[in-house]
Design a protein around this motif. Structure first.
Motif, PDB file in Angstrom:
ATOM      1  N   LYS A  76       0.800  -1.234   0.000  1.00 32.98           N
ATOM      2  CA  LYS A  76       0.000   0.000   0.000  1.00 32.98           C
ATOM      3  C   LYS A  76       0.832   1.284   0.000  1.00 32.98           C
ATOM      4  O   LYS A  76       0.268   2.375  -0.027  1.00 32.98           O
ATOM      5  N   TYR A  77       2.148   1.192   0.026  1.00 26.20           N
ATOM      6  CA  TYR A  77       2.989   2.393   0.104  1.00 26.20           C
ATOM      7  C   TYR A  77       3.821   2.618  -1.161  1.00 26.20           C
ATOM      8  O   TYR A  77       4.597   3.556  -1.214  1.00 26.20           O
ATOM      9  N   ARG A  78       3.629   1.742  -2.155  1.00 27.10           N
ATOM     10  CA  ARG A  78       4.381   1.902  -3.399  1.00 27.10           C
ATOM     11  C   ARG A  78       3.448   1.744  -4.602  1.00 27.10           C
ATOM     12  O   ARG A  78       2.465   1.002  -4.548  1.00 27.10           O
ATOM     13  N   LEU A  79       3.803   2.464  -5.650  1.00 28.74           N
ATOM     14  CA  LEU A  79       3.080   2.412  -6.922  1.00 28.74           C
ATOM     15  C   LEU A  79       3.987   1.832  -8.004  1.00 28.74           C
ATOM     16  O   LEU A  79       5.203   2.021  -7.959  1.00 28.74           O
ATOM     17  N   PHE A  80       3.402   1.154  -8.980  1.00 34.74           N
ATOM     18  CA  PHE A  80       4.152   0.794 -10.182  1.00 34.74           C
ATOM     19  C   PHE A  80       3.384   1.330 -11.388  1.00 34.74           C
ATOM     20  O   PHE A  80       2.158   1.478 -11.357  1.00 34.74           O
ATOM     21  N   SER A  81       4.123   1.632 -12.445  1.00 36.55           N
ATOM     22  CA  SER A  81       3.505   2.248 -13.618  1.00 36.55           C
ATOM     23  C   SER A  81       4.201   1.775 -14.881  1.00 36.55           C
ATOM     24  O   SER A  81       5.343   1.295 -14.845  1.00 36.55           O
ATOM     25  N   GLY A  82       3.514   1.921 -16.011  1.00 34.22           N
ATOM     26  CA  GLY A  82       4.083   1.586 -17.311  1.00 34.22           C
ATOM     27  C   GLY A  82       3.571   2.560 -18.346  1.00 34.22           C
ATOM     28  O   GLY A  82       2.407   2.977 -18.300  1.00 34.22           O
ATOM     29  N   GLY A  83       4.432   2.935 -19.280  1.00 35.67           N
ATOM     30  CA  GLY A  83       4.046   3.959 -20.242  1.00 35.67           C
ATOM     31  C   GLY A  83       4.463   3.649 -21.660  1.00 35.67           C
ATOM     32  O   GLY A  83       5.077   2.618 -21.954  1.00 35.67           O
ATOM     33  N   ASP A  84       4.124   4.578 -22.544  1.00 34.25           N
ATOM     34  CA  ASP A  84       4.464   4.446 -23.950  1.00 34.25           C
ATOM     35  C   ASP A  84       5.935   4.764 -24.226  1.00 34.25           C
ATOM     36  O   ASP A  84       6.374   4.696 -25.382  1.00 34.25           O
ATOM     37  N   ASP A  85       6.686   5.124 -23.174  1.00 37.02           N
ATOM     38  CA  ASP A  85       8.130   5.330 -23.341  1.00 37.02           C
ATOM     39  C   ASP A  85       8.907   4.040 -23.085  1.00 37.02           C
ATOM     40  O   ASP A  85      10.120   4.063 -22.879  1.00 37.02           O
ATOM     41  N   TYR A  86       8.177   2.889 -23.069  1.00 35.23           N
ATOM     42  CA  TYR A  86       8.726   1.532 -22.932  1.00 35.23           C
ATOM     43  C   TYR A  86       9.244   1.235 -21.515  1.00 35.23           C
ATOM     44  O   TYR A  86       9.847   0.183 -21.301  1.00 35.23           O
ATOM     45  N   SER A  87       9.041   2.131 -20.558  1.00 35.31           N
ATOM     46  CA  SER A  87       9.616   1.939 -19.219  1.00 35.31           C
ATOM     47  C   SER A  87       8.539   1.516 -18.229  1.00 35.31           C
ATOM     48  O   SER A  87       7.353   1.823 -18.381  1.00 35.31           O
ATOM     49  N   SER A  88       8.990   0.807 -17.180  1.00 32.59           N
ATOM     50  CA  SER A  88       8.144   0.420 -16.043  1.00 32.59           C
ATOM     51  C   SER A  88       8.812   0.976 -14.785  1.00 32.59           C
ATOM     52  O   SER A  88       9.958   0.615 -14.495  1.00 32.59           O
ATOM     53  N   ASN A  89       8.095   1.823 -14.060  1.00 39.03           N
ATOM     54  CA  ASN A  89       8.685   2.517 -12.914  1.00 39.03           C
ATOM     55  C   ASN A  89       8.030   2.096 -11.617  1.00 39.03           C
ATOM     56  O   ASN A  89       6.859   1.717 -11.580  1.00 39.03           O
ATOM     57  N   LEU A  90       8.830   2.222 -10.545  1.00 38.72           N
ATOM     58  CA  LEU A  90       8.351   1.950  -9.196  1.00 38.72           C
ATOM     59  C   LEU A  90       8.475   3.239  -8.385  1.00 38.72           C
ATOM     60  O   LEU A  90       9.516   3.905  -8.422  1.00 38.72           O
ATOM     61  N   TRP A  91       7.393   3.610  -7.649  1.00 37.24           N
ATOM     62  CA  TRP A  91       7.343   4.899  -6.957  1.00 37.24           C
ATOM     63  C   TRP A  91       7.066   4.713  -5.472  1.00 37.24           C
ATOM     64  O   TRP A  91       6.362   3.779  -5.078  1.00 37.24           O
ATOM     65  N   ASP A  92       7.605   5.633  -4.687  1.00 34.99           N
ATOM     66  CA  ASP A  92       7.336   5.687  -3.250  1.00 34.99           C
ATOM     67  C   ASP A  92       6.234   6.729  -3.014  1.00 34.99           C
ATOM     68  O   ASP A  92       6.391   7.903  -3.385  1.00 34.99           O
ATOM     69  N   ILE A  93       5.120   6.309  -2.417  1.00 30.93           N
ATOM     70  CA  ILE A  93       3.968   7.207  -2.269  1.00 30.93           C
ATOM     71  C   ILE A  93       4.230   8.335  -1.258  1.00 30.93           C
ATOM     72  O   ILE A  93       3.965   9.508  -1.561  1.00 30.93           O
ATOM     73  N   PRO A  94       4.747   8.056  -0.059  1.00 30.06           N
ATOM     74  CA  PRO A  94       4.911   9.170   0.907  1.00 30.06           C
ATOM     75  C   PRO A  94       5.804  10.298   0.413  1.00 30.06           C
ATOM     76  O   PRO A  94       5.508  11.482   0.621  1.00 30.06           O
ATOM     77  N   SER A  95       6.908   9.946  -0.264  1.00 28.78           N
ATOM     78  CA  SER A  95       7.840  10.980  -0.715  1.00 28.78           C
ATOM     79  C   SER A  95       7.625  11.405  -2.164  1.00 28.78           C
ATOM     80  O   SER A  95       8.278  12.349  -2.634  1.00 28.78           O
TER      81      SER A  95
END
Length: 520
Positions: A134-153
């Motif tokens: 519940k404290y991290r996000l993952f995403s994918g885009g048309d720039d071919y990348s998959s990113n992992l994010w920290d929600i609090p910061s």
């Protein structure tokens, strides 16, 4: 003068649909409610907590609908361009969505303005999801990348650039808080572990991947792309278990029911297929008006929501279970009164009065009664009758032939009417129940309109189609006769062998009896 007898339409038995428990269950949904959105609906996601509201992403807005509401109870519209893939967190309090400009917005369901905004993608973000911690996000885009994010910061933790085409779908594991999966148009599905710098598994789907789904146990993965839905065993290194090809066009979305025993897939062919996860066979199917882009099932399986390319949201609710105990007790006296006397048999001295029944004639029967043969044929050549009840058209043709007026009814027609007649005959002449009548009709049409062959390209084309249909049917009949001949030969050989073996057994039995008698 004798009363007119209506045309007798030959009734052919129809093969009924096999009624199963799944059929009864999935038919237990009410008539759908149609809601018009502002654009194509790319994502539908149910809140995992009561009252199970659902978020609908279409155009540049995210609408939150209540379970039974036909108007949005909340709207998030602070996007500069199109919004994508609004997804709830497991506690139902946060909502994350991607956008066309590459940013990711995090919303509090009770607020309006974004709580966080994540910048890092250079092109549109079509995939956003929460990890199970519940404290991290993952995403994918048309720039071919998959990113992992920290929600609090609101900072980027890791970026993976292993895909070679658009990343359009993904999901997170509910068993392991570090595992998430992405699917791409490069035909691959990749499994990532947040503790590593690269993917830990790559699965080749074979087509651009539109949707992926992980079973609650985390052991099975489902991928959809092209016309295929494929099931993979993650614990065996991505081994393919089954490949399903039940759709005619691209499969765009996947969904599981609350128990995990039924898998739903939506496609551009306007169908939603429901599979059993034990046999992977289709147990039911829904038809929709246009191509399907998104699909969601409520956590209690009470509501099915489908989003389509024309911006229409189709919502089906389950019918409430009725308790008929009290109502049956109330109905019993009136029911007994209603059926009273139904089984009474009249006695010999009784005088029976029969109520005259007024017979309503159909349009073609009225025209036949007044001897308007050509108009009667026109009445049954209307598209609804020809398409849905061809037996009525053939029955009228048979009646006209019996009266001897079929040739006059077929004659004197223009190009459009002849085209309609030939289309019907070419399509239905190969059906055994209609062949005997339509062969006669085809002969008459050929004799009547033979002098005008070559004057109309449309009529000539229909004559060629009729010739091709009859030629194919003759070839099929010849092949069937050959097969029947082979089967007769085989059956004859088997019966001969059986007869000879029985004769040998009988002769052996007789010799044995004679030998025993001589010994005595």
């Amino acid at each position: 003068m004798a009363a007119y007898k209506p045309v007798v339409v030959q009734a052919c038995p129809k093969l009924g649909e096999r009624i199963t428990q799944d059929t009864l269950y999935w038919r237990g949904y009410k008539t759908p409610v149609q809601i018009k959105e502002f654009g194509a609906i790319n994502k539908i996601d149910f809140s995992p907590v009561p009252p199970y509201n659902y978020a609908v992403t279409a155009s540049s807005r995210i609408h939150i609908y209540g379970r039974y509401s036909q108007e949005p109870i909340k709207t998030f519209s602070r996007f500069r361009d199109a919004a994508y893939c609004a997804t709830y967190r497991d506690d139902g309090r946060l909502l994350a969505a991607g956008s066309e400009d590459g940013s990711i917005c995090l919303f509090d369901v009770s607020g309006k303005a974004p709580l966080r905004q994540f910048e890092g993608h250079t092109k549109a973000v079509h995939l956003v999801g929460f990890l199970s911690d519940k404290y991290r996000l993952f995403s994918g885009g048309d720039d071919y990348s998959s990113n992992l994010w920290d929600i609090p910061s609101a900072t980027e933790i890791t970026s993976y650039s292993e895909h070679t085409d658009y990343v359009r779908c993904g999901c997170a594991s509910k068993v392991n808080a570090d595992v998430f999966i992405t699917g791409s148009y490069d035909h691959t599905v990749k499994l990532f572990d947040a503790r590593t710098k690269s993917s830990v598994m790559t699965i080749e789907h074979g087509h651009p991947v539109e949707s992926v789904l992980l079973f609650p146990s985390g052991g099975l993965l489902v991928s959809a792309g092209g016309r295929y839905v494929k099931v993979w065993d993650v614990l065996k290194g991505g081994q393919l278990l089954v490949s399903l090809k039940n759709h005619h066009k691209t499969v765009t979305c996947l969904c599981l029911n609350s128990s995990g025993q039924r898998l739903l897939s939506g496609s551009l062919d306007r169908h939603v297929k429901i599979y059993s996860t034990t046999s992977y066979k289709v147990v039911h199917s829904f038809n929709y008006a246009t191509s399907i882009l998104s699909l969601a099932l409520s956590p209690e399986d009470e509501t099915i929501v489908v989003g389509m390319t024309n911006g229409v949201l189709n919502v089906k609710h389950r019918k409430p279970e009725e308790k008929n105990e009290n109502s049956q007790k109330k109905r019993q006296p009136s029911y007994r009164t209603y059926v009273k006397g139904r089984t009474y048999m009249p006695k010999q001295e009784d005088f029976c009065v029969s109520k005259p029944v007024k017979r309503v004639l159909r349009k073609y029967d009225k025209l036949l009664r007044s001897f308007q043969s050509s108009k009667a044929l026109d009445a049954v050549l209307e598209p609804p009758i020809m398409l849905h009840t061809p037996e009525v058209t053939v029955a009228v043709m048979q009646e006209l032939h019996r009266r001897g007026t079929l040739r006059s009814a077929l004659a004197g027609r223009d190009e459009k009417q002849v085209n309609l007649l030939l289309t019907f005959v070419a399509r239905r002449v190969i059906e055994p129940r209609f062949t005997s009548v339509l062969v006669t009709v085809a002969d008459m049409i050929t004799d009547i309109y033979q002098p005008v062959v070559g004057q109309s390209a449309i009529v000539d084309k229909q004559f060629l189609k009729l010739q091709e249909a009859i030629g194919k049917e003759i070839d099929y009949q010849e092949e069937l006769l050959e097969v029947l001949g082979m089967m007769d030969t085989l059956f004859a050989t088997f019966t001969k062998k059986r007869d000879t073996s029985l004769e040998e057994n009988k002769s052996n039995g007789v010799t044995e009896i004679i030998e025993t008698n001589t010994n005595y």
